[in-house]
Design an enzyme around this catalytic site. Structure first.
Site, PDB file in Angstrom:
ATOM      1  N   HIS A 261      25.632  -7.066 -16.138  1.00 42.24           N
ATOM      2  CA  HIS A 261      26.181  -8.443 -16.900  1.00 42.24           C
ATOM      3  C   HIS A 261      25.937  -9.649 -16.539  1.00 42.24           C
ATOM      4  CE1 HIS A 261      28.560 -10.727 -19.716  1.00 42.24           C
ATOM      5  NE2 HIS A 261      28.574  -9.617 -20.710  1.00 42.24           N
TER       6      HIS A 261
ATOM      7  N   GLU B  69      28.399  -3.067 -24.205  1.00 43.17           N
ATOM      8  CA  GLU B  69      27.428  -2.527 -25.232  1.00 43.17           C
ATOM      9  C   GLU B  69      26.990  -1.489 -25.023  1.00 43.17           C
ATOM     10  OE1 GLU B  69      23.810  -5.293 -25.464  1.00 43.17           O
ATOM     11  OE2 GLU B  69      25.020  -6.979 -26.531  1.00 43.17           O
TER      12      GLU B  69
HETATM   13  C1  LIG Z   1      22.294  -7.770 -18.455  1.00 50.29           C
HETATM   14  C2  LIG Z   1      21.397  -8.225 -17.347  1.00 50.29           C
HETATM   15  C3  LIG Z   1      20.020  -9.097 -17.968  1.00 50.29           C
HETATM   16  C4  LIG Z   1      21.888  -9.149 -16.451  1.00 50.29           C
HETATM   17  O1  LIG Z   1      21.067  -9.823 -15.682  1.00 50.29           O
HETATM   18  P1  LIG Z   1      21.218 -10.820 -14.242  1.00 50.29           P
HETATM   19  O2  LIG Z   1      22.770 -10.785 -13.960  1.00 50.29           O
HETATM   20  O3  LIG Z   1      20.558 -11.649 -14.395  1.00 50.29           O
HETATM   21  O4  LIG Z   1      20.834  -9.639 -13.092  1.00 50.29           O
HETATM   22  P2  LIG Z   1      19.440  -9.565 -12.520  1.00 50.29           P
HETATM   23  O5  LIG Z   1      18.441  -9.335 -13.531  1.00 50.29           O
HETATM   24  O6  LIG Z   1      19.074 -10.922 -11.650  1.00 50.29           O
HETATM   25  O7  LIG Z   1      19.425  -8.277 -11.730  1.00 50.29           O
HETATM   26  C5  LIG Z   1      19.988  -8.340 -10.420  1.00 50.29           C
HETATM   27  C6  LIG Z   1      19.407  -6.986  -9.338  1.00 50.29           C
HETATM   28  O8  LIG Z   1      20.030  -5.866 -10.266  1.00 50.29           O
HETATM   29  C7  LIG Z   1      19.194  -4.981 -10.870  1.00 50.29           C
HETATM   30  N1  LIG Z   1      19.700  -4.586 -12.044  1.00 50.29           N
HETATM   31  C8  LIG Z   1      20.306  -5.274 -12.988  1.00 50.29           C
HETATM   32  N2  LIG Z   1      20.707  -4.636 -13.914  1.00 50.29           N
HETATM   33  C9  LIG Z   1      19.957  -3.551 -14.020  1.00 50.29           C
HETATM   34  C10 LIG Z   1      20.129  -2.375 -14.616  1.00 50.29           C
HETATM   35  N3  LIG Z   1      20.935  -2.098 -15.869  1.00 50.29           N
HETATM   36  N4  LIG Z   1      19.745  -1.208 -14.200  1.00 50.29           N
HETATM   37  C11 LIG Z   1      19.091  -1.337 -12.898  1.00 50.29           C
HETATM   38  N5  LIG Z   1      18.974  -2.404 -12.078  1.00 50.29           N
HETATM   39  C12 LIG Z   1      19.598  -3.309 -12.492  1.00 50.29           C
HETATM   40  C13 LIG Z   1      17.737  -5.943 -10.964  1.00 50.29           C
HETATM   41  O9  LIG Z   1      16.460  -4.968 -10.851  1.00 50.29           O
HETATM   42  C14 LIG Z   1      17.787  -6.858  -9.728  1.00 50.29           C
HETATM   43  O10 LIG Z   1      17.583  -6.151  -8.380  1.00 50.29           O
HETATM   44  P3  LIG Z   1      16.748  -6.785  -7.379  1.00 50.29           P
HETATM   45  O11 LIG Z   1      17.827  -7.391  -6.477  1.00 50.29           O
HETATM   46  O12 LIG Z   1      16.331  -5.849  -6.443  1.00 50.29           O
HETATM   47  O13 LIG Z   1      15.668  -7.494  -7.911  1.00 50.29           O
HETATM   48  C15 LIG Z   1      20.906  -7.140 -16.533  1.00 50.29           C
HETATM   49  O14 LIG Z   1      21.845  -6.493 -16.000  1.00 50.29           O
HETATM   50  C16 LIG Z   1      20.192  -6.023 -17.477  1.00 50.29           C
HETATM   51  O15 LIG Z   1      18.877  -6.391 -17.624  1.00 50.29           O
HETATM   52  N6  LIG Z   1      20.780  -4.901 -17.961  1.00 50.29           N
HETATM   53  C17 LIG Z   1      20.119  -3.974 -18.630  1.00 50.29           C
HETATM   54  C18 LIG Z   1      20.031  -4.396 -20.147  1.00 50.29           C
HETATM   55  C19 LIG Z   1      21.372  -4.126 -20.992  1.00 50.29           C
HETATM   56  O16 LIG Z   1      22.195  -3.363 -20.493  1.00 50.29           O
HETATM   57  N7  LIG Z   1      21.418  -4.844 -22.101  1.00 50.29           N
HETATM   58  C20 LIG Z   1      22.155  -4.202 -22.894  1.00 50.29           C
HETATM   59  C21 LIG Z   1      21.378  -3.450 -23.588  1.00 50.29           C
HETATM   60  S1  LIG Z   1      22.338  -2.964 -25.296  1.00 50.29           S
END
Ligand SMILES: CC(C)(COP(=O)(O)OP(=O)(O)OC[C@H]1O[C@@H](n2cnc3c(N)ncnc32)[C@H](O)[C@@H]1OP(=O)(O)O)[C@@H](O)C(=O)NCCC(=O)NCCS
Length: 359
Positions: free
Chosen positions: A249, A304
């Site tokens: 998140h 979610e």
């Molecule tokens: C919600 C979200 C966009 C937040 O992103 P953020 O806080 O900016 O975090 P980042 O994208 O910078 O990710 C940080 C690290 O955690 C990892 N990570 C983040 N969310 C992850 C997930 N759901 N699964 C696996 N790895 C994840 C990233 O790959 C990254 O790894 P790295 O340091 O090796 O590069 C992200 O957690 C995500 O994409 N989640 C999945 C999508 C989701 O759940 N959406 C709702 C669907 S209904």
């Protein structure tokens, strides 16, 4: 200048408080996670509107008012029937909400109650219209969340399903100055009316960057299918460098308090429900594996994930996720409109001009 007003304090509010680092969401001083487990939708709506939980007499008065208000006039059903098939469901809801509560008068609490009570009935009628099915009138004996399910399916829902949905709806009622709530406050700040603020907020919530869609979580749960297949399925995705949907998140860098509370509710009521049991197992396994593959990133379940689990368990299609979000968030929107109207200054920020000036 801050693009998207990121980090800018644009209003004062006593309605809710979020601390993303501590994983805290507070409704009028009360942890949202606690009220979602201990109270009904109607009680928490009262809390957000009035600032304190209701006593017994206040609660029964609100319940009676909401049951009365959800008997929406026939012309609302006719309007929904006559709107074109395939028009976005959120736009249909906005049209019905505006028709239900027209007027230019100062927003009132009675309108907040009316729109909140009517919104699930409107959403259900729109959904059934899209399915080619006739609308179902509200059930006199059911509470707000259970009645929503009843008007969607025509069946009195299982207690477990109604309670899980109710907890989800309480936890998504309010979340600070998010885009749709800000929209509602901007509209209210022009001294426009309550229904215009709510229909504008519906328009903002409809966008994929806000209202979202847990389709990918639903797909994941369906593909996993059984408790036994969970670990292998998740491990394969992580080995492949893929993200697990419903985890991580932007604001919450620790456990999302809404997901924690929903897990508690689904544990209490979902023992016999395949999807809720599977979701709880997928969550535990995913958190363990995320710590193994991405140590120290603070990756936990987001709300979610449980939205998807609850929707899947009660048999609602992904298309109803955002409409259901609007049904819940109407409480937050209307509370903010009343707060804005109570101490109003019109929103009128400035833009930095980047064009040319001809002499
Ligand atoms: C919600 C979200 C966009 C937040 O992103 P953020 O806080 O900016 O975090 P980042 O994208 O910078 O990710 C940080 C690290 O955690 C990892 N990570 C983040 N969310 C992850 C997930 N759901 N699964 C696996 N790895 C994840 C990233 O790959 C990254 O790894 P790295 O340091 O090796 O590069 C992200 O957690 C995500 O994409 N989640 C999945 C999508 C989701 O759940 N959406 C709702 C669907 S209904």
């Amino acid at each position: 200048m801050q693009r998207g007003l990121k980090g800018i304090v644009a209003a004062e509010t006593a309605i809710s408080f979020i601390d993303g680092n501590a994983g805290v969401l507070v409704y009028r001083g009360h942890p949202a996670a606690k009220v979602a487990v201990q109270h009904s939708f109607e009680e928490v709506a009262y809390l957000l509107w009035h600032g304190a939980l209701p006593g017994a007499a206040e609660l029964s008065a609100l319940q009676a008012e909401m049951r009365q208000a959800r008997q929406v006039p026939d012309f609302i059903y006719t309007l929904i029937e006559t709107l074109p098939q395939g028009l976005d469901m959120m736009n249909q809801m906005a049209a019905a909400a505006t028709a239900l509560c027209p007027g230019q008068e100062k927003p009132t609490l009675a309108q907040a109650v009316q729109l909140t009570a009517a919104m699930p009935v409107i959403a259900a009628a729109v959904y059934r219209k899209e399915q080619g099915l006739p609308a179902i009138r509200p059930h006199a004996a059911l509470g707000h969340a259970a009645n929503y399910l009843y008007t969607l399916t025509g069946e009195v829902p299982q207690e477990a399903h109604a309670r899980a949905l109710e907890a989800y709806m309480i936890l998504t009622m309010e979340h600070g100055l998010n885009a749709s709530t800000f929209t509602a406050r901007v509209i209210a700040s022009t001294e426009s009316d309550m229904a215009s603020a709510v229909s504008g907020a519906i328009g903002a919530l409809k966008g994929p960057l806000h209202g979202g869609a847990p389709t990918e979580v639903i797909t994941m749960l369906e593909e996993i299918g059984t408790v036994e297949r969970t670990e292998g399925w998740l491990r394969a995705r992580l080995e492949n460098g893929e993200r697990l949907m419903g985890f991580g998140h932007r604001v919450y860098k620790t456990k999302d308090p809404r997901a924690v509370a929903l897990r508690q509710v689904t544990e209490q009521v979902g023992q016999d429900d395949h999807w809720l049991r599977l979701a709880a197992h997928v969550e535990q396994t995913a958190i363990r594996l995320l710590e193994e593959y991405k140590p120290g990133r603070g990756l936990y379940t987001n709300v979610e994930f449980y939205a998807a689990a609850v929707m899947r368990s009660i048999g609602l299609p992904a298309s109803m996720f955002t409409p259901t979000f609007a049904v819940s968030r109407t409480v937050g929107w209307t509370a903010h409109v009343l707060e804005q109207a109570g101490d109003n200054t019109i929103f009128r920020p400035e833009a930095r001009y980047t064009g040319v000036i001809y002499s």
